[in-house]
Design a protein around this motif. Sequence first.
Motif, PDB file in Angstrom:
ATOM      1  N   ASN A 138       7.871  -2.355   3.301  1.00  0.00           N
ATOM      2  CA  ASN A 138       6.614  -2.266   2.554  1.00  0.00           C
ATOM      3  C   ASN A 138       5.445  -2.538   3.493  1.00  0.00           C
ATOM      4  N   PHE A 139       4.414  -1.735   3.327  1.00  0.00           N
ATOM      5  CA  PHE A 139       3.212  -1.937   4.134  1.00  0.00           C
ATOM      6  C   PHE A 139       2.154  -2.571   3.242  1.00  0.00           C
ATOM      7  N   THR A 140       1.887  -3.875   3.486  1.00  0.00           N
ATOM      8  CA  THR A 140       0.941  -4.607   2.635  1.00  0.00           C
ATOM      9  C   THR A 140      -0.378  -4.814   3.376  1.00  0.00           C
ATOM     10  N   ARG A 141      -1.308  -5.495   2.679  1.00  0.00           N
ATOM     11  CA  ARG A 141      -2.578  -5.825   3.335  1.00  0.00           C
ATOM     12  C   ARG A 141      -2.338  -6.691   4.562  1.00  0.00           C
ATOM     13  N   TRP A 163       0.836  -1.204   0.000  1.00  0.00           N
ATOM     14  CA  TRP A 163       0.000   0.000   0.000  1.00  0.00           C
ATOM     15  C   TRP A 163       0.868   1.250   0.000  1.00  0.00           C
ATOM     16  N   PHE A 164       1.904   1.182   0.839  1.00  0.00           N
ATOM     17  CA  PHE A 164       2.879   2.285   0.824  1.00  0.00           C
ATOM     18  C   PHE A 164       4.179   1.769   1.420  1.00  0.00           C
ATOM     19  N   THR A 165       5.216   2.568   1.340  1.00  0.00           N
ATOM     20  CA  THR A 165       6.529   2.119   1.769  1.00  0.00           C
ATOM     21  C   THR A 165       7.126   3.148   2.717  1.00  0.00           C
ATOM     22  N   ILE A 166       7.566   2.604   3.890  1.00  0.00           N
ATOM     23  CA  ILE A 166       8.255   3.491   4.834  1.00  0.00           C
ATOM     24  C   ILE A 166       9.712   3.060   4.824  1.00  0.00           C
ATOM     25  N   GLY A 167      10.581   3.875   4.242  1.00  0.00           N
ATOM     26  CA  GLY A 167      11.988   3.491   4.113  1.00  0.00           C
ATOM     27  C   GLY A 167      12.079   2.181   3.341  1.00  0.00           C
TER      28      GLY A 167
END
Lengths: 276, 181
Positions: free
Chosen positions: A45-48, A38-42
């Motif tokens: 990865n931020f997934t479902r 969904w988005f990436t912090i550094g």
Amino acid sequence: MGGLIALVAAVHHECDVVNEVVCVPADVKTLFEFKEPWFTIGPVNFTRTSFLFLLAALIVVALLFFGLRRNRMVPSKFEAAIQSLVEFVRDGIARDIIGPEGVKYTPYLLSIFMLILVGNFFELTPFINFPIMSRMAIPFFLSLVTYFIFVIVGFAKNGLSYVTAIVWPKSVPVALRPLVGLIEFVSTFALRPLTLAVRLFANMVAGHLMLSLLLGSGVAFILAVGEIGPKAGIGIFWFAFGLFIFLFEIVVASLQAYVFTLLSAVYIQSSLHPEH
Amino acid sequence: MRTNLQLAILAQEESGSNISLVLPETNELIAGIVSFLIVFFFVWKWALPAINRILEARQKAITGKLEDAERAKNEAESLRKDYEKQLADSRTQRNEILDEARKNAEQIKADLLAKAQTEADGIVAKAREEADNEKSRALSEARQEVANLTIDLAEKVVGQSLDRETQLGLVERYIAELEEK
């Protein structure tokens, strides 16, 4: 995301349902691929799935918060349920398995019990339909935490005799000690964390696969009625069987949360009293 | 000709090891650890102190209620004993009063009877006395009459009037003689 929707989509769009006996999408990996982050912090990865992990944590926090928020003489039904759940872990697991000194492990045991319970029930929750314990991350991490706790407790409580008591068990005839000691050593220090994680993980994977296959193929067969005619009727059977497994998975979901917590308590107990 | 299943296995082998499906992904591991820490700190810092507070309060309340109930029960018990004692007392008292009343009534009855008896006796005695008086008066009157008649008769027989006083004396003497006989 694997599971029902992907399976139905794959079967329905990519398979020649009339001629093929075993239908596999061109790239089977797509069944196990998880959605784009969904988005990436550094670098992360931020997934479902990540979202579901955090959702499970928030649900646990919310359940406990609303269950324990008010200090009342006569609790509501919901409050009584949550309170008896907490009491069950504190008295039924921590105190009964480990003993009176086990109460101080309640925060850990209650946390893993609630997190696994909620995570497992995601398998049966509509629109989620995904047990987060069927991903290795949490079982792996929690079994590692349990492992460190019981090893550290063992050494802190018994010093070096923690290991020697396992490797050279005094309650066993001398001739058998090397053999039993070896088995016990491997079982305690190598197999315990592995089996603890894999038991939970594999059970949830199996349940999720069963549900996805039965309900998914049931739907796929029924939807294909235009192409395969009366043979589509078998889909009703698969679907019904899937519903039966669904009920069964309610038991499995609760049981696996209980088993994981119980075994963690048993391991800690055996480190406190290695002679048993 | 390869079956689809063999194709699938080949496809998997080509695209890498399946062990990656079992090992945790770094992304998920981080999310999992964060989730666990959220739950753990909440449970540790808030949930368990809360449940301990709730259970202690409930235990205290229930113990208090039980003690209250015990006290109330004891009070009721002693009250009941008091009432029973009072009831027994009043029963004895009632019996005493009844006995006394009965005794009084009997006394009064006996008194009344005795009084009535005395009165009746008085009346009878008086009646008898009056009758006696009447009788003696009648007798004396009769005697007087007889004497007078006798004298009158004697005067007529003798033909002359005797000295009345002397004759009366004679008659009296005669009657007295008769009585003595």
